[in-house]
Design a protein around this motif. Structure first.
Motif, mmCIF file in Angstrom:
data_model
loop_
_atom_site.group_PDB
_atom_site.id
_atom_site.type_symbol
_atom_site.label_atom_id
_atom_site.label_comp_id
_atom_site.label_asym_id
_atom_site.label_seq_id
_atom_site.Cartn_x
_atom_site.Cartn_y
_atom_site.Cartn_z
ATOM 1 N N GLU A 1 -16.832 51.256 -17.691
ATOM 2 C CA GLU A 1 -16.782 49.959 -16.537
ATOM 3 C C GLU A 1 -17.023 50.752 -15.316
ATOM 4 O O GLU A 1 -16.199 51.504 -15.136
ATOM 5 N N ASN B 1 -18.774 43.780 -14.191
ATOM 6 C CA ASN B 1 -18.090 42.555 -14.521
ATOM 7 C C ASN B 1 -18.517 41.133 -13.430
ATOM 8 O O ASN B 1 -19.064 41.251 -12.982
ATOM 9 N N GLU C 1 -19.896 42.606 -19.066
ATOM 10 C CA GLU C 1 -18.684 41.809 -19.521
ATOM 11 C C GLU C 1 -18.614 40.644 -18.586
ATOM 12 O O GLU C 1 -18.780 40.508 -17.293
ATOM 13 N N ASP D 1 -15.201 39.385 -22.340
ATOM 14 C CA ASP D 1 -14.052 40.227 -22.316
ATOM 15 C C ASP D 1 -13.051 39.792 -22.168
ATOM 16 O O ASP D 1 -13.143 38.630 -22.350
ATOM 17 N N LYS E 1 -14.614 42.856 -26.731
ATOM 18 C CA LYS E 1 -13.691 43.564 -26.134
ATOM 19 C C LYS E 1 -11.862 42.669 -26.227
ATOM 20 O O LYS E 1 -11.914 41.705 -25.318
HETATM 21 CA CA CA Z 1 -14.389 44.247 -18.265
#
Ligand code: CA
Ligand code: C2E
Ligand code: CA
Ligand code: CA
Length: 280
Positions: A60, A118, A150, A180, A201
């Protein structure tokens, strides 16, 4: 009298604290654009590990800002300021380009690394997002599989139709999409079914007391079951110790991420870390 004076003084310091906070926010908003051109931003990479194979599947990418006078500014602070001041898309564009350039560089050196970035609400509502992402991947000679996204449900729900359309296009092209912070805020299962996602997640707040609080265990267990029933992969973030990891494995969680495995690290450490990494 003493009391009144004390209260007055307390009010004064409260007011000063408020002013200071406000000034800091204004300074940060003012300096955000310069952060990009002034090379104050960098990216920290945190691995996600497959519970069964023990292998690293993805990193990530997390944004970092070293401000010239204020020092390290936490992303939770500057990302929300960038969102509110309309600067987030500038940061996201920098992110997309820098991560792809880095993946390209690793690929050139013979390392096959994939990463996830993200996205904020403004990004998923940006009509140009699919073209930007696919264009950048193409420019750096990368497959869409090598870059994950995400997104939070609340970001998608700001304009669900538009967001779903973009994400659908990106998913069709081969990009992997994760929801997320799952379990925080209002999760709507009906909406989740509409989203073209591959991963859930589970928010890190559930890992804190996973091994001691029955409630958290129940939530995590049902989330994993729910996700699997919808054909999704489950990621636990914020895995903090071995007891956490073992329990998550028993619960059938697919991927783990957290300080216990590795803290987010600068790009130059990633390959050395991968070479040293002992599969779980
Ligand atoms: Ca994230
Ligand atoms: P997030 O996407 O939920 O990222 C996970 C956060 O948890 C990261 O914080 C990560 O460093 C931290 N973390 C990872 N493992 C552990 C652990 O074991 N324990 C604890 N306590 N924390 C752990 P970080 O890097 O400070 O980022 C905070 C948030 O800022 C992110 O939350 C994300 O919402 C946002 N953010 C960061 N970079 C970007 C970006 O490039 N774009 C956007 N839109 N948002 C970003
Ligand atoms: Ca998260
Ligand atoms: Ca978060």
């Amino acid at each position: 009298l003493g009391m009144a004076r004390r209260q007055h003084r307390r009010h004064q310091t409260y007011q000063e604290g408020q002013d200071e906070q406000h000034l800091r926010q204004l300074t940060l908003i003012r300096d955000l654009q310069e952060a990009v051109s002034g090379q104050q931003l960098w990216i920290a990479y945190q691995p996600k590990v497959d519970v069964r194979s023990g292998e690293v599947i993805q990193f990530e990418a997390l944004m970092r800002w070293q401000h010239p006078t204020l020092g390290f500014v936490p992303p939770d602070e500057f990302i929300s300021l960038a969102e509110r001041s309309g600067n987030i898309r500038i940061l996201s564009r920098w992110m997309i380009d820098t991560v792809c350039a880095q993946l390209h560089e690793w690929q050139r050196q013979g390392h096959h690394v994939s990463a996830a970035i993200n996205l904020s609400a403004a990004d998923v509502m940006d009509i140009d997002l699919p073209e930007r992402l696919l264009g950048t991947l193409n420019h750096y000679g990368l497959e869409p599989r090598q870059l994950g996204l995400e997104v939070t449900e609340s970001a998608v729900m700001q304009d669900a139709d538009l967001a779903i359309q973009s994400l659908e296009q990106l998913s069709q092209a081969g990009m992997l999409i994760a929801v997320d912070d799952f379990g925080t805020g209002y999760s709507s299962l009906a909406q989740l079914k509409r989203l073209p996602v591959h991963e859930l997640k589970i928010d890190k707040s559930f890992m804190l007391h996973l091994n001691t609080l029955e409630d958290d265990l129940t939530i995590v267990r049902s989330t994993i079951e729910l996700g699997h029933n919808l054909g999704l992969r489950l990621v636990a973030e914020g895995v903090k110790n071995q007891a956490n990891a073992i329990l998550l494995g028993q619960l059938g969680c697919d991927y783990l991420q957290g300080y216990w495995i590795a803290r987010p690290m600068p790009a130059y450490q990633v390959i050395a870390w991968l070479n040293d990494f002992q599969p779980l």
